[in-house]
Design a protein around this motif. Sequence first.
Motif, PDB file in Angstrom:
ATOM      1  N   ASP A  39       0.816  -1.213   0.000  1.00  0.00           N
ATOM      2  CA  ASP A  39       0.000   0.000   0.000  1.00  0.00           C
ATOM      3  C   ASP A  39       0.848   1.261   0.000  1.00  0.00           C
ATOM      4  N   ARG A  40       2.158   1.123   0.222  1.00  0.00           N
ATOM      5  CA  ARG A  40       3.025   2.308   0.254  1.00  0.00           C
ATOM      6  C   ARG A  40       4.153   2.258  -0.773  1.00  0.00           C
TER       7      ARG A  40
ATOM      8  N   ALA B  64       2.620  -2.676  -5.207  1.00  0.00           N
ATOM      9  CA  ALA B  64       1.193  -2.607  -5.528  1.00  0.00           C
ATOM     10  C   ALA B  64       0.943  -3.182  -6.922  1.00  0.00           C
ATOM     11  N   ALA B  65       1.827  -2.830  -7.867  1.00  0.00           N
ATOM     12  CA  ALA B  65       1.694  -3.353  -9.228  1.00  0.00           C
ATOM     13  C   ALA B  65       1.917  -4.862  -9.252  1.00  0.00           C
TER      14      ALA B  65
ATOM     15  N   THR C   9      -1.150  -6.592  -7.978  1.00  0.00           N
ATOM     16  CA  THR C   9      -2.168  -6.604  -9.029  1.00  0.00           C
ATOM     17  C   THR C   9      -1.875  -7.684 -10.059  1.00  0.00           C
TER      18      THR C   9
ATOM     19  N   PRO D  78       4.736   1.616  -4.701  1.00  0.00           N
ATOM     20  CA  PRO D  78       4.009   1.427  -5.967  1.00  0.00           C
ATOM     21  C   PRO D  78       4.394   0.153  -6.724  1.00  0.00           C
ATOM     22  N   SER D  79       5.685  -0.194  -6.723  1.00  0.00           N
ATOM     23  CA  SER D  79       6.098  -1.388  -7.467  1.00  0.00           C
ATOM     24  C   SER D  79       5.498  -2.657  -6.857  1.00  0.00           C
TER      25      SER D  79
END
Length: 322
Positions: A16-17, A22-23, A26, A19-20
């Motif tokens: 959640d903090r 988070a990707a 996903t 970005p890589s």
Amino acid sequence: MSALPPPGRPVFEPADRIPSLAALRTAAGSKDWDAITSAFAGLRDEDDRALACRTVAETFGTELFLRETVNRLPRDPLARTLLADRLIQTGWQIRSSHRAEHVSQQQFSDFHAHLRRAELLLIDVCAEHPEYALAWYLRVITSRGLQLGVGETRRRYDRLAEHHPHHFSGQSQLLQQICPKWGGSWEAVHGFAQECTRNAPAGSPTGALTAMAQMEHYLEVAEKGGTRVAETYLREPDNHARLLDAAARSVLHPAFRADAHHAVNAHSAFAAAHSAAGRPAEAAPHFRALGDHASVFPWCYLGTGDHETEFVRHRKTALAKG
């Protein structure tokens, strides 16, 4: 000069903090193997790879997808390792974080079954790729969970260290194994933390092992003698001096990578140790470095045991006094 905005609610989940991550989460959720392999190919730091591995393993519903990927790519070390970590995470969820006396025999049976399945995958990866850090790192965890003993866990860590001598994630896992609750001793715990800190390059996160060791010791003292006795332990001059020296060598050194994935865990350990000892001004630099980012450990060891409550409470005090 305008005042700094008040700190916000802390974010504990790495994906959640970062970005890589988070990707990557996903990609795992959408079963995009090409995106997953590309993400890992772009990571050069083995500790970053360890956290990325955990991100995939903790993504709900990935086991079937990873098993299908292993069946399709049976010699791919990443696919087998990610599936192994998913099995490990599922197993630990079954076991829970409670002490052994509070875990049922059925929980232990299911827990060990998951770890043994993971072991079968990891043994082959390590045999085919002796330098593969992720697999050896996970085998340090499975050794502890399967109760193979301090000696076997240390052997596995030593194999990891042959190729990756300052693997912070692996060192953190071995530190757990050599705690008394897993069959070790406090002499071994503090000795290992000091040895790793002394031998690590300047700016390495390894110094945080000193803070982690003190917090593990703090928890046991608190459980046996109460919080005040545990605070007294942390305030001992030798412990205080070692903590300051470790921070100067690691997270407060100019060479420290503030953007590294492991920076939050490292600063959190120091902030918690100083906070538990009643030294808010010395915790303040670590809280400022953290901002609204935090790790669950070791805040779950303090006070109420609620990591968010403890982090926010101690951060408020530290920033007001430091």
